[in-house]
Design a protein around this motif. Structure first.
Motif, mmCIF file in Angstrom:
data_model
loop_
_atom_site.group_PDB
_atom_site.id
_atom_site.type_symbol
_atom_site.label_atom_id
_atom_site.label_comp_id
_atom_site.label_asym_id
_atom_site.label_seq_id
_atom_site.Cartn_x
_atom_site.Cartn_y
_atom_site.Cartn_z
ATOM 1 N N ILE A 144 2.116 -0.529 -8.073
ATOM 2 C CA ILE A 144 1.537 0.447 -7.147
ATOM 3 C C ILE A 144 2.688 1.275 -6.601
ATOM 4 O O ILE A 144 3.541 0.757 -5.869
ATOM 5 N N PRO A 145 2.774 2.559 -6.966
ATOM 6 C CA PRO A 145 3.893 3.381 -6.493
ATOM 7 C C PRO A 145 3.820 3.624 -4.995
ATOM 8 O O PRO A 145 2.783 3.404 -4.363
ATOM 9 N N GLU A 146 4.908 4.092 -4.418
ATOM 10 C CA GLU A 146 4.953 4.352 -2.979
ATOM 11 C C GLU A 146 3.958 5.423 -2.573
ATOM 12 O O GLU A 146 3.442 5.414 -1.453
ATOM 13 N N PHE A 156 -1.406 6.202 1.881
ATOM 14 C CA PHE A 156 -2.827 6.385 1.591
ATOM 15 C C PHE A 156 -2.929 7.188 0.292
ATOM 16 O O PHE A 156 -2.232 8.181 0.118
ATOM 17 N N PRO A 157 -3.790 6.787 -0.647
ATOM 18 C CA PRO A 157 -3.836 7.456 -1.957
ATOM 19 C C PRO A 157 -4.357 8.889 -1.870
ATOM 20 O O PRO A 157 -4.993 9.291 -0.892
ATOM 21 N N ASN A 158 -4.087 9.635 -2.929
ATOM 22 C CA ASN A 158 -4.707 10.942 -3.077
ATOM 23 C C ASN A 158 -5.303 11.073 -4.469
ATOM 24 O O ASN A 158 -4.952 10.326 -5.380
ATOM 25 N N LYS A 159 -6.248 11.975 -4.607
ATOM 26 C CA LYS A 159 -6.795 12.305 -5.915
ATOM 27 C C LYS A 159 -5.751 13.121 -6.665
ATOM 28 O O LYS A 159 -5.151 14.032 -6.094
ATOM 29 N N GLU A 160 -5.507 12.774 -7.910
ATOM 30 C CA GLU A 160 -4.498 13.501 -8.671
ATOM 31 C C GLU A 160 -4.783 15.001 -8.647
ATOM 32 O O GLU A 160 -5.893 15.453 -8.882
#
Length: 438
Positions: A154-156, A286-290
């Motif tokens: 899981i990348p930063e 927190f993730p983002n949509k590519e």
């Protein structure tokens, strides 16, 4: 002699009558989160220093607290002297003159030490109306031992595709380990806090510039579809009943591979006394949509405010200043270690080498808070402010109604498309009734 006895008796009567009048009882309404529970246990220094002030606690689950406090202040009920409220309520209630300004805090409170983004969120026209007990953004918390065993990284700064891949490979339902835990309990500050942040990270928005709801957009459909997919395939059973506290418990018990939620949870999942996975937790943004340059824009502070209806305002101000002071933070650190210090409120905490050493999540928390843009939470044009909420009075009701539709979809009672259609029509109706655009 008889005259002296009568005089003495009269004096005693005056003292007896005066003593109760001098003592003030503060009724404090607060949420049943871990940091607030700790605060209630640590008030001896305050009561010792202020023997004329007694504390009475009303501790409630998040949704119930919001309902009762909102009803009380909107009807001038006067039931509470100190309120635990958030960044959503403060500016709205201050403009209604429901809150007492906190412009006269003592110099040793060091107002300028408050993190600017948090202080600004609790101020109206430069005047502070609440003081932050703790502040948060949102981030990814995950089990690095499970990720390593599954062969995933899981990348930063992950995308939602990274999260889905990791959740799938971490899931072991036979062993009661679920790849991901996310909020499902309905409420504008429960599942909709998370889902609004997730939708923001997909490029969605609640309303266009004409205040038309946008649940019929491709961005909302993509966000809700992926949320339901993640939770149905890799989440725990009964997820539509799980809020912050329920997911915290699951993660501490080692039943979640990934949990995406408030940064304040970091001190609890890394607490070796209460978390079975304390030494195996890592953090990411927190993730983002590519292709979407937005990592959720969550900013919240559970704060202490004094309602204008309180008849013990000086005592209440004294308490809120103590409970959110640097001295209180020092007391928590002395009792439970620096890792347990209430996070997200003061610049000095993040400059403290002892805190940095004890709290491996400190840097990620500060990065998340500072990167939140509550003035523009979507990459699209919007007519509102707020990160994981919309800063209008109607949002409390609308957000909860939408949350109930999405929780029903998570529980399998309707499809995601039907939930979005219901959210669109219900929100259109309520916004028209409220007279938007104004």
């Amino acid at each position: 002699m008889a005259h002296s006895i009568r005089a003495l008796a009269g004096a005693c009567a005056v003292v007896a009558l005066a003593a109760p009048a001098m003592a003030e009882t503060l009724t404090i309404a607060t949420v049943n989160n871990g940091d607030m529970i700790r605060m209630q246990k640590m008030t001896k220094p305050f009561t010792d220093a202020n023997p004329d002030i007694q504390l009475e606690w009303v501790q409630l689950e998040e949704n119930i607290l919001r309902e009762r406090v909102t009803t009380d202040i909107a009807t001038n009920g006067g039931q509470y002297d100190v309120l635990t409220i958030g960044t959503y309520e403060v500016p709205l209630w201050a403009k209604q003159e429901w809150l007492t300004p906190l412009s006269d805090l003592p110099a040793d409170y060091e107002v300028d030490d408050l993190i600017p983004a948090v202080r600004d969120a609790l101020s109206v026209d430069g005047t502070l109306y609440a003081v932050p007990f703790y502040a948060e953004s949102a981030m990814v918390m995950y089990r690095k031992d499970l990720a390593e065993a599954a062969g995933v990284t899981i990348p930063e700064s992950p995308t939602w595709a990274d999260i889905k891949t990791a959740a799938e490979k971490m899931t072991n339902k036979d062993g009661e380990v679920y790849g991901i835990c996310l909020r499902g309990k309905p409420g504008w500050g429960e599942n909709m806090a998370f889902l609004t942040a997730m939708a923001n990270s997909y490029g969605a928005r609640w309303f266009d510039m004409e205040w038309k709801p946008q649940f019929d957009s491709a961005e909302w459909k993509a966000a809700l579809t992926d949320y339901l997919d993640l939770m149905t395939n890799y989440g725990p059973p009964g997820a539509s009943s799980n809020g912050f506290n329920e997911n915290l418990s699951l993660f501490q018990q080692g039943k979640c591979g990934i949990w995406i939620d408030a940064t304040v949870a970091a001190s609890f999942v890394t607490d070796p006394d209460n978390s079975t996975v304390a030494d195996q937790v890592a953090f990411a943004q927190f993730p983002n949509k590519e292709g979407v340059d937005n990592h959720g824009n969550w900013l919240w502070a559970w704060s202490l405010a004094v309602p204008a209806t309180s008849d013990a305002q000086d005592a209440a101000k004294k308490f809120v200043a103590w409970a959110t002071s640097k001295a209180y933070t020092d007391e928590v650190a002395a009792a439970d270690g620096w890792r347990a210090a209430p996070p997200g409120t003061r610049t000095s905490l993040y400059e403290n080498a002892e805190y940095q050493s004890a709290a491996p999540f400190a840097a990620m928390t500060l990065t998340a808070i500072n990167s939140a843009n509550t003035q523009k939470s979507s990459v699209q044009d919007i007519p509102y402010t707020g990160g994981q909420f919309v800063a209008i009075p109607e949002f409390q009701g609308i957000g909860t109604a939408v949350g109930q539709q999405f929780a029903a979809a998570l529980a399998g009672q309707m499809s995601g498309d039907d939930a979005l259609a219901a959210a669109q029509s219900n929100t259109e109706r309520e916004m028209a009734r409220a007279g938007y655009p104004k």
